[in-house]
Design an enzyme around this catalytic site. Structure first.
Site, PDB file in Angstrom:
ATOM      1  N   ASP A 461       0.888  -1.119   0.045  1.00 16.47           N
ATOM      2  CA  ASP A 461      -0.048  -0.155  -0.451  1.00 16.47           C
ATOM      3  C   ASP A 461       0.763   1.287   0.125  1.00 16.47           C
ATOM      4  OD1 ASP A 461      -2.044   1.931   0.326  1.00 16.47           O
ATOM      5  OD2 ASP A 461      -2.997   0.694   1.888  1.00 16.47           O
ATOM      6  N   ASP A 671      21.081  28.116  -3.501  1.00 16.21           N
ATOM      7  CA  ASP A 671      20.003  28.862  -3.215  1.00 16.21           C
ATOM      8  C   ASP A 671      20.230  29.886  -2.201  1.00 16.21           C
ATOM      9  OD1 ASP A 671      16.928  29.383  -3.374  1.00 16.21           O
ATOM     10  OD2 ASP A 671      16.742  28.086  -1.636  1.00 16.21           O
ATOM     11  N   ASP A 736      17.022  28.558  -8.413  1.00 21.11           N
ATOM     12  CA  ASP A 736      15.753  28.810  -8.925  1.00 21.11           C
ATOM     13  C   ASP A 736      15.702  30.058  -9.734  1.00 21.11           C
ATOM     14  OD1 ASP A 736      16.317  31.036  -7.284  1.00 21.11           O
ATOM     15  OD2 ASP A 736      15.399  29.873  -5.697  1.00 21.11           O
ATOM     16  N   ASP A1346      -1.935  87.045 -12.295  1.00 21.43           N
ATOM     17  CA  ASP A1346      -0.762  86.595 -13.191  1.00 21.43           C
ATOM     18  C   ASP A1346      -1.032  87.457 -14.598  1.00 21.43           C
ATOM     19  OD1 ASP A1346       0.520  84.170 -14.936  1.00 21.43           O
ATOM     20  OD2 ASP A1346      -0.964  84.771 -16.086  1.00 21.43           O
ATOM     21  N   ASP A1427       5.840  86.299 -14.102  1.00 18.85           N
ATOM     22  CA  ASP A1427       4.661  86.964 -14.422  1.00 18.85           C
ATOM     23  C   ASP A1427       3.565  86.713 -13.275  1.00 18.85           C
ATOM     24  OD1 ASP A1427       4.784  84.330 -15.037  1.00 18.85           O
ATOM     25  OD2 ASP A1427       3.941  84.516 -16.748  1.00 18.85           O
ATOM     26  N   ASP A1428       4.084  86.102 -12.305  1.00 16.44           N
ATOM     27  CA  ASP A1428       3.206  85.800 -10.920  1.00 16.44           C
ATOM     28  C   ASP A1428       3.551  86.684 -10.035  1.00 16.44           C
ATOM     29  OD1 ASP A1428       2.099  83.747 -12.180  1.00 16.44           O
ATOM     30  OD2 ASP A1428       3.525  82.219 -11.729  1.00 16.44           O
ATOM     31  N   GLU A1652      30.468  71.650  14.729  1.00 17.14           N
ATOM     32  CA  GLU A1652      29.193  72.314  15.276  1.00 17.14           C
ATOM     33  C   GLU A1652      29.434  73.905  15.025  1.00 17.14           C
ATOM     34  OE1 GLU A1652      26.328  71.186  16.068  1.00 17.14           O
ATOM     35  OE2 GLU A1652      26.627  68.852  16.553  1.00 17.14           O
ATOM     36  N   ASP A1685      22.890  71.418  19.924  1.00 22.71           N
ATOM     37  CA  ASP A1685      23.008  70.708  20.981  1.00 22.71           C
ATOM     38  C   ASP A1685      24.343  70.289  21.514  1.00 22.71           C
ATOM     39  OD1 ASP A1685      24.142  69.336  18.711  1.00 22.71           O
ATOM     40  OD2 ASP A1685      22.448  67.489  18.545  1.00 22.71           O
TER      41      ASP A1685
END
EC number: 3.4.23.-
Length: 1755
Positions: A461, A671, A736, A1346, A1427-1428, A1652, A1685
């Site tokens: 079996d 692997d 793989d 504008d 122009d803005d 610093e 700091d």
């Protein structure tokens, strides 16, 4: 196992039909077509007469001749009971019962059902003729009773009493589910056949052979209703019965049709899956066969695509055709027709030249036609239990032969079957032994027999997981009442009586045994092929033999009926049992090594492997007999149970057979395992393994990432190793289909080296079993080793390394040799091996002081590959060392006693085992050795910069290294080590994954300044820097310095009496890891600092203050202090959680710290070098060895760790210096040309919109009188220098409008045609942000305007000509310009002067000094960008007045007037602004980024996991020279320009948190390596993931009288190339972040303080300019602050002493900073490192810290 249990009818006896522990029902595998009437013997209408004289009552209806009938028995004799698994019973057609047919000998008492109450129900009466067997058939079979010793009934007596013996038929099983109906119908049809009703079964065409009688219809109806309850019928059956509930024939007819259809499809699929072709038949025939099958399946709705069909065909190719598997498998779009073209070509070549061999491939040995069937193949049940039935012309009734007839047949010895047996042993009947096999065990008292069982044999079996037998005669070493659960196919329990061994003695004198279960409740004796496979025995069903894997035949296999059997003659009776291993006597006089000790010593390998290894001398020093194996079988290792827990056994036999033909080291399997998460950055996250196919030798290599160059380095290393060490060349590497293997880089490398890559098919991990199983085994070992030893997880690869060394030395039970022996290497000397994690004491030959302890606690990891030493982990130093100077710590079995191993201690065993090695160590201890400082061959784990948990009980008080008493003076009790285990830290600190963990980098530093600097980003300790001290007192430190020097000499020891241990934040690398160390008292700190700081500046004053604010002037009032404190009060600084006190373990208090001058780095080498050293020693500590420095630096080059900058001295070579003829980089173009937008535009709608925009632009040009329309000039008449090329450009704006612009080619304009001194000014972004911030605080209206075609309003002074636009059709003419056309060099400057003049003269505005394009008057502020215009005013009418004035001169559009009191949305210069007056303002670019980023062709991951930070600490950019061709180089540089350009635009607009990464990557635009591109992609991905983030502003408190302008500064010392420092500043106005800057320092700083100071000095000029702008725009007073700091920097700023400045560069910078701070009234304040938001400008931060510093101002 199938059990027939009629639970619905309790009055009917239960019976068992068959026996099997598989889920396959033995009667359901018959071909469905075999049940049709065309294959059934025609029904014989002659029936025997009824026994009318016999009277039958319910109490006496049983037939006495049948022992299974329930005959009346005395009261004292109970009827046989078998529980749910009774003895085999049969069903009979009994005419003697007038009330109905008899079932199991009981009178029929079938309850009436609604169907039976119908008029169609005919209860059989006394005259009813049930089907009977013809008299010529012979005696029917009957099953013997348990009491009978005879197996068969006497034939002669049966013939004489035919009237009393009936035909008993096996009943069908009960239908229990609608899904089981197809299988149930098969058994029901077989039941009808055995009842001589085969003629009424419908044939394939739906018609029976004969008509059914009424009695037969009644019989059919009753049995169908009993065994097929209506609730379990399928819907289609119920539909038939709802029309006519007696039409059983129609149900049978439709069932047979379904079976036939399913069988054809199944056969086609099986045929297609098992195709075989080697050229023996014409290719045309093979093609026709395959195409017919595919067409038939497609027609039936089963679609077979080309890819699947090609894979199935290629899998069956062999011989000369086999190479097509490897030449065609990469073609993703290959068709069946293309594949057959190749097959035809090879076939024709074979026919033309049979003896020639193909020259286009390597000719491996042809694959043998091995048809051996392994027990664990994918179809075990079909092969082992239910093979295809052969055609048999004999009828079913041929089984009922007479016993005496079968016994007279000639016989031969069946055991003479050899390997050449090819025909199966087919027994048509158990009495028909046509090969003459003798039934030697027919007299064995079995409990049950089935009518199709072959007595004296075991049923093979393949699906059964356990072997079961009914007789206890062959069970050895049986034990009763086993706790074993066995279930059948219906998940019902099978009671087990006993468990034991089943011993075999095969014909070649082979003896073996397997486990067996005893139960009388089965129909067959089952032999599990799975258990045979475990002892290297397989069943070959083509030869019909049991054989070993080497082909040795052990026993023949007999086929009887549908199954295969093996004789019981090979079983040994239990009376000659061989003593088991448990009975081996151990001599008390000889001490043996306990198996648990050896098991742990050899990496937790199993007992069988260890015994083979000792037996074959692959493990030397002691023999197999030296080990106590008595507990090996029953021993359960808790660590193995936890670490090696698995799901099921791996399927074997999945590799191709031809791989065995390769020589050693020619065929490798590889692997990759990983990633392993939550580890320090210095520890590897992956490993790659290699296994040789022939020797099974294994290699493992650590990896930090899976990039192409990382994998390529490993491949290069192992190929060189195999070539040099084994003189072999790798031919094939199997792997793989991961991207790390299929990339072009590796493919070219393999092709260059002549190596064939062999990839697995998609989703076929079984074909990659060698590498997959190795990784799983190593991972199991790793978990077990870490579980057993208690070492932290970041040492996981050391466990992998240890396991690999051991497993290469263990013998394989199959080959009887170890991998090392196969490779020709010597065996492993176990005396040189220590258990993984074994506590040891390592000698420190060079301590900081002569009085310091010489021993350092450590844990043994694995033998070194580079020396004769051992790799040992030292938790106190956070590193691993390679040394021979160690001593095993006695009494420390790590975690071995945690599981109570019967209180075993292995001290004596370990001493005996390592005795010879101890003598070697002792003889070398007097030598001065430096091997303690030689790093491990795995430098990735050396000098781990972290603060993990200190080892629990690293040293008990009895062995404290601080104890000065010699060991010899201790008492006996003190000599013995405490039983408390010494165990490594279980895990790294919880914050370790967010820390900056890197190998230490040793740099030469100036001792005078190395310790006064508290931090590079805050400091290691809170120093007593005097706060709020007057400058006049700064020199008082000199008077106190001498008095405190003496005290400091005695302050080096860390005794509890002298030091207050409290929690002090430690600045991890980059100031991001919140850990604590024992804090020293304020007075003690001051003593140590002052003594150790002959520094660049004066020491701090004596008087201390509790405030953290250090003003530049002496504060004399409380109001000044409050003002300075208020500077920090409203800033968006992070809220830090309170730190809970942590009690440190005793070992930390007992051991003096071994100090280090190490520094850490992070992304871009950005980290802090300010490791605070607490002991001033002239001797170098253990970590300061030069060899270690060299190895550590080399590590940066070999780790392949992604980063931004490596802090190394090697000069960087950019590709731009190596590539020649790179003239220019093409500019980024986002617009379309005329031909692209109009001429060749295939989008009709878009083309029409561009044409409309084109005419609009032309009209505007004409309206503005852009050129002189009165005269056209000939090209020859004009000086070419004054001719400007022009063009139309087109683009689509974000609002969806299409725009055209006529521009000049200013990029090729001659210098003589414009004034280079003119400037084209636009508003500075800081000015715009300042104006927006003030508008929010003062409730201003914001109006956006504008001016159309602004440049065309400015006249042009120079004489310039352009070519006319295309629509005029005058290509040879020129026109003279009158206006400033877009694109000209001078157009911007001309427009600026024009609009500036108009705003000042006509609008009453004035320009703010120092801030171009910012105009103001008493009411309105204007910011101009070409122009803005952006107007700010508290009165909207003032804005409207300006608009009215502008419209008089210019075409002015109102984009957004801003008059609403609700939220208003603006798009101002790319910023998307949401503004609600008096409440908030939000600045972002979500819409713009959503549109632009996808156009960059960056591989985004929109649905995947979002990035939490733009980068991570501890990553470095490899600066090796980049080899790349010129075209690819230009392409990549162009891509980098686009990506970094967009990132810079966004970063400087509002994403100041990204400026560090942008600045660092921008330095590599001309160095576009794969790593740089990947990191740029990661930055863009983070921008995409956080595109919805906004810069959040809230209105300032109305109570604030002043404007507060603050600059927060930070620097990372020496973390850039050539030891340059990174500096950063953030600017805030009234608590709102308005700007930021991150850049590399222009000069090389020599200390953290100097860096610093440089950062602060860079921020002061912009801070002053912004202060002037704020005062101009808003008349409130302003308070200016500088936050840092670095307390040492503050000390320098407030000091007046410059004598100790070490050089003029540093001195001048510091002095200038003092002047600027003093002259501009700047308040210099201290900010904690953890709250310094400028930290994000100078270094990459961990996710947690990055979020903490930014979540308050950008989210």
């Amino acid at each position: 196992m199938e059990s027939q249990q009629l639970s619905n009818y309790p009055h009917i006896s239960h019976g068992s039909a068959c026996a099997s522990v598989t889920s396959k029902e033995v009667h359901t595998n018959q071909d469905p077509l075999d049940v049709s009437a065309s294959k059934i013997q025609e029904y014989d209408k002659a029936s025997t007469k009824a026994n009318s004289q016999q009277t039958t009552t319910p109490a006496s209806s049983a037939v006495p001749e049948n022992p299974h009938h329930a005959s009346p028995q005395p009261a004292s004799v109970p009827p046989p009971q078998n529980g749910p698994y009774p003895q085999q019973c049969m069903m009979t057609q009994n005419q003697a019962n007038p009330s109905g047919w008899s079932f199991y000998g009981h009178p029929s008492m079938i309850p009436y059902t609604p169907y039976q109450m119908s008029p169609m129900y005919f209860p059989p009466g006394p005259q009813s003729q049930f089907p009977q067997y013809p008299s010529s058939v012979g005696t029917p079979l009957s099953t013997p009773s348990p009491e009978s010793g005879n197996t068969f009934t006497d034939s002669s007596s049966a013939d004489s009493d035919m009237t009393s013996t009936k035909k008993y038929v096996r009943p069908p099983p009960m239908l229990t589910s609608p899904n089981d109906f197809p299988n149930w119908v098969k058994t029901y049809i077989k039941f009808l056949q055995n009842s001589n009703l085969g003629g009424i079964i419908p044939t394939v065409n739906g018609k029976p052979v004969r008509q059914i009688t009424d009695d037969e219809l009644t019989f059919l109806y009753n049995t169908f209703q009993i065994f097929a309850p209506s609730q379990f019928l399928p819907t289609w059956v119920k539909d038939i019965l709802s029309v006519d509930y007696t039409d059983i024939m129609k149900i049978l007819s439709k069932s047979i049709e379904k079976m036939q259809s399913d069988t054809q499809e199944a056969n086609d699929i099986v045929t297609l899956a098992n195709l075989q072709y080697n050229g023996s038949t014409p290719a045309d025939a093979f093609e026709t066969k395959v195409t017919n099958i595919i067409d038939r399946l497609n027609n039936n709705g089963i679609h077979i695509n080309n890819k699947v069909a090609c894979q199935l065909i290629m899998r069956g190719l062999s011989g000369e055709y086999k190479f097509l598997r490897y030449t065609r498998h990469r073609h993703l779009n290959m068709t069946v027709a293309e594949l057959f073209l190749d097959i035809h070509a090879i076939y024709e070549e074979q026919q033309g030249s049979r003896n020639s061999k193909p020259n286009y491939r390597r000719n491996p040995s042809d694959e043998k036609n091995d048809s051996r069937s392994y027990t664990n193949t994918t179809k075990p049940k079909v092969i082992a239990r239910n093979p295809q039935k052969t055609n048999n012309s004999k009828s079913k009734t041929a089984r009922a032969h007479n016993v005496s007839t079968s016994n007279n047949s000639p016989s031969t010895d069946n055991d003479s079957i050899s390997k050449s047996t090819t025909e199966p042993i087919q027994l048509n009947n158990k009495h028909d032994l046509h090969l003459g096999q003798k039934l030697t065990e027919s007299t064995v008292n079995h409990t049950n027999h089935s009518d199709d069982e072959l007595p004296g044999h075991l049923l093979l079996d393949s699906g059964a997981s356990r072997t079961l037998i009914r007789s206890a005669h062959h069970i050895h070493s049986a034990s009763s009442n086993p706790d074993i659960n066995v279930v059948d196919a219906q998940k019902r329990n099978i009671p087990i009586n006993a468990i034991g061994d089943l011993q075999f003695h095969f014909q070649d004198n082979t003896k073996t045994s397997i486990k067996v279960l005893h139960t009388p409740n089965i129909a067959y004796d089952l032999l599990s092929l799975n258990e045979l496979a475990a002892v290297d025995i397989t069943a070959c069903f083509t030869k019909n033999v049991l054989e070993r894997s080497d082909g040795t035949v052990l026993a023949p296999i007999v086929k009887y009926g549908d199954f295969y059997w093996v004789s019981k003659k090979y079983l040994l009776p239990s009376n000659i049992s061989v003593p088991t291993i448990n009975n081996v006597h151990t001599s008390e006089s000889t001490r043996k090594y306990p198996y648990p000790f050896i098991h742990r010593m050899l990496a937790h390998a199993n007992a069988q492997t260890i015994r083979y290894s000792l037996k074959n001398n692959t493990i030397t020093y002691f023999n197999e007999s030296d080990v106590d194996w008595s507990s090996a079988i029953d021993y359960q290792c808790p660590d193995c149970l936890i670490g090696k827990s698995t799901k099921h056994r791996h399927i074997k036999g999945s590799r191709l057979k031809y791989q065995n033909s390769y020589e050693p080291f020619q065929y490798l399997h590889t692997d990759i395992f990983g990633p392993v998460h939550n580890l320090p950055n210095s520890a590897p996250s992956y490993f790659i393994s290699f296994t040789d196919e022939t020797t099974k030798f294994r290699w493992v290599y650590p990896l930090h990432d899976r990039r192409e160059d990382s994998i390529l380095d490993v491949f290069t290393t192992i190929l060189a190793f195999i070539k040099n060490q084994f003189q072999a060349s790798v031919l094939v590497i199997q792997m793989d289909r991961g991207s790390e293997y299929t990339n072009r880089t590796l493919h070219k490398f393999l092709e260059k080296n002549g190596i064939t890559p062999c990839y697995t098919t998609t989703a076929d991990s079984r074909a990659h079993g060698v590498a997959e199983r190795l990784n799983r085994t190593l991972l199991d070992d790793c978990r077990t080793q870490l579980q057993c030893s208690g070492l932290p997880n970041h040492l996981w690869f050391s466990a992998i390394e240890f396991s690999t060394i051991v497993r290469n030395s263990l013998a394989s039970p199959k080959s009887k040799k170890s991998a090392r022996q196969h490779a020709g290497l010597a065996g492993l000397d176990i005396s040189t091996l220590l258990p993984f994690g074994q506590p040891v004491i390592v000698n420190d030959h060079n301590p900081n002081s002569k009085i310091h302890p010489r021993g350092i606690p450590g844990y043994a990891l694995h033998p070194s590959r580079n020396s004769y030493g051992y790799i040992i982990y030292l938790p106190s130093l956070k590193k691993t060392v390679d040394t021979t100077n160690y001593v095993i710590l006695q009494g420390k079995e790590s975690r071995l006693d945690q599981f109570n191993y019967d209180a075993l201690t292995f001290d004596e065993d370990l001493n005996r085992l390592t005795a010879s090695y101890h003598s070697f160590i002792a003889s070398n201890e007097i030598q001065e050795s430096n091997d303690l400082n030689i790093e491990s061959d795995h430098d990735f784990q050396s000098d781990i910069e972290l603060h993990p948990e200190q080892p629990r009980n690293v040293l008990s008080k009895a062995v404290s290294p601080t104890d000065s008493t010699p060991p010899s003076t201790h008492t006996e009790d003190s000599k013995r080590v405490s039983k408390t285990n010494i165990r490594a830290p279980r895990e790294v600190d919880p914050n370790i994954s967010e820390s900056n963990i890197l190998p230490s980098k040793k740099r030469s530093s100036t001792p005078q300044i190395s310790n006064i600097e508290s931090t590079g980003s805050g400091g290691m300790h809170k120093l007593n820097v005097p706060l709020l001290a007057p400058m006049s007192q700064s020199n008082t430190h000199e008077s106190s310095h001498a008095s405190k020097s003496k005290d400091f000499r005695h302050s080096d020891s860390y005794s509890e009496n002298e030091t207050n241990h409290t929690n002090v934040p430690i600045s991890s690398t980059g100031g991001t890891n919140n850990k604590t160390v024992p804090q020293i008292s304020d007075q003690e700190t001051e003593k140590r600092i002052i003594h150790r700081s002959p520094s660049i500046d004066a020491s701090p004053p004596e008087n201390n203050s509790s405030h953290n604010i250090v003003p530049i002037k002496t504060p004399t009032t409380v109001s000044e202090q409050n003002t300075e404190e208020s500077i920090i009060a409203d800033l968006p600084l992070p809220d830090l959680p309170p730190e809970s006190p942590t009690e440190f373990p005793d070992p930390f208090k007992e051991l003096p710290p071994i100090n280090s001058h190490q520094t850490n780095s992070s992304l871009g080498g950005i980290g802090d070098s300010n490791a605070y050293t607490t002991i001033n020693s002239k001797k170098r500590s253990l970590e300061d060895n030069e060899t270690e420095i060299k190895v550590s630096r080399d590590t940066w080059n070999t780790k392949n760790m992604r980063s931004l900058e490596p802090p190394r001295s090697k000069k960087r070579i950019h590709l731009i210096a190596a590539v020649k003829a790179v003239k220019s980089i093409k500019p980024i173009r986002t617009t379309l040309r005329y031909d692209e937008a109009i001429t060749y535009n295939k989008d009709i709608k878009e083309k029409e919109k561009y044409i409309e925009a084109y005419h609009k632009e032309v009209n505007q040009l004409l309206k503005m009188n852009t050129w002189d329309t009165d005269k056209y000039y000939d090209r020859k008449e004009i000086d070419p220098k004054r001719v400007i090329n022009s063009m139309f450009i087109f683009n689509r704006k974000r609002d969806g409008t299409h725009k055209a612009r006529f521009v000049a080619r200013g990029d090729i304009q001659h210098p003589d045609t414009y004034d280079s001194g003119m400037q084209s000014n636009t508003v500075h972004h800081y000015a715009l942000m300042t104006s927006l911030s003030l508008a929010l605080d003062n409730n201003y209206y914001i109006t956006q305007l504008d001016i159309s075609s602004a440049y065309l309003y400015a006249d042009i002074k120079e004489e310039l000509y352009i070519r006319p636009p295309p629509h005029l059709g005058m290509n040879d003419k020129l026109i003279r310009l009158k206006k400033s056309l877009y694109g000209l060099k001078q157009s911007g400057a001309n427009w600026y002067e024009t609009i500036k003049s108009y705003l000042i003269k006509q609008c009453g505005m004035e320009e703010v000094r120092g801030w171009s394009c910012v105009f103001k008057n008493s009411q309105v502020t204007i910011c101009l960008f070409v122009d803005d215009m952006i107007l700010f005013s508290k009165d909207l009418n003032a804005n409207k007045k300006i608009i009215t004035t502008l419209k008089k001169q210019y075409d002015t559009k109102i984009i957004n007037l801003g008059e609403s009191d609700n939220e208003i949305q603006y798009d101002i210069l790319g910023l998307e602004i949401k503004y609600q007056r008096g409440k908030y303002m939000k600045l972002g670019m979500e819409n713009s980024l959503t549109e632009k980023i996808p156009k960059l062709n960056v591989p985004l991951n929109p649905k995947g996991r979002k990035l939490s930070a733009p980068g991570q600490p501890g990553l470095y950019i490899d600066q090796d020279e980049l080899e790349i061709d010129e075209d690819e180089y230009k392409e990549k540089v162009h891509e980098m320009q686009k990506l970094i350009g967009l990132a810079s635009y966004v970063g400087y607009k509002f994403r100041f948190d990204l400026l560090y990464y942008i600045n660092t990557l921008a330095q590599h635009i001309l160095f576009p390596s794969r790593q740089v591109l990947d990191m740029t992609y990661e930055l863009i991905q983070f921008m995409w993931d956080t595109r919805d983030k906004q810069l959040i502003w809230h209105k300032n408190k109305p109570t604030e009288p002043d404007n507060k302008l603050v600059a927060i500064s930070d620097a990372s010392y020496g973390n850039q190339p050539y030891y340059k420092s990174q500096i950063g500043n953030i600017y805030l106005l009234n608590g709102k972040v308005i700007g930021g800057k991150s850049t590399k320092a222009s000069l090389t700083c020599t200390s953290t303080t100097e860096a610093e100071i440089h950062a602060i000095s860079e921020s002061v000029p912009l801070l002053n300019n912004l202060s002037h702008l704020v005062q101009e725009l808003n008349k409130k007073p302003i308070t200016k602050g500088l936050l840092t700091d670095s307390k040492s920097t503050i000390s320098i700023i407030i000091s007046n002493n410059e004598e100790k400045f070490r050089n003029r560069f540093f001195g001048t910078k510091a002095m200038r900073l003092r002047d600027e701070v003093s002259g501009n009234h700047l308040h210099v304040c201290y900010i904690e490192t953890k709250k310094n938001i400028a930290d994000v400008m100078t270094k990459p931060l961990p996710i947690k810290t990055f979020k903490l510093l930014t979540n308050k101002w950008i989210h």
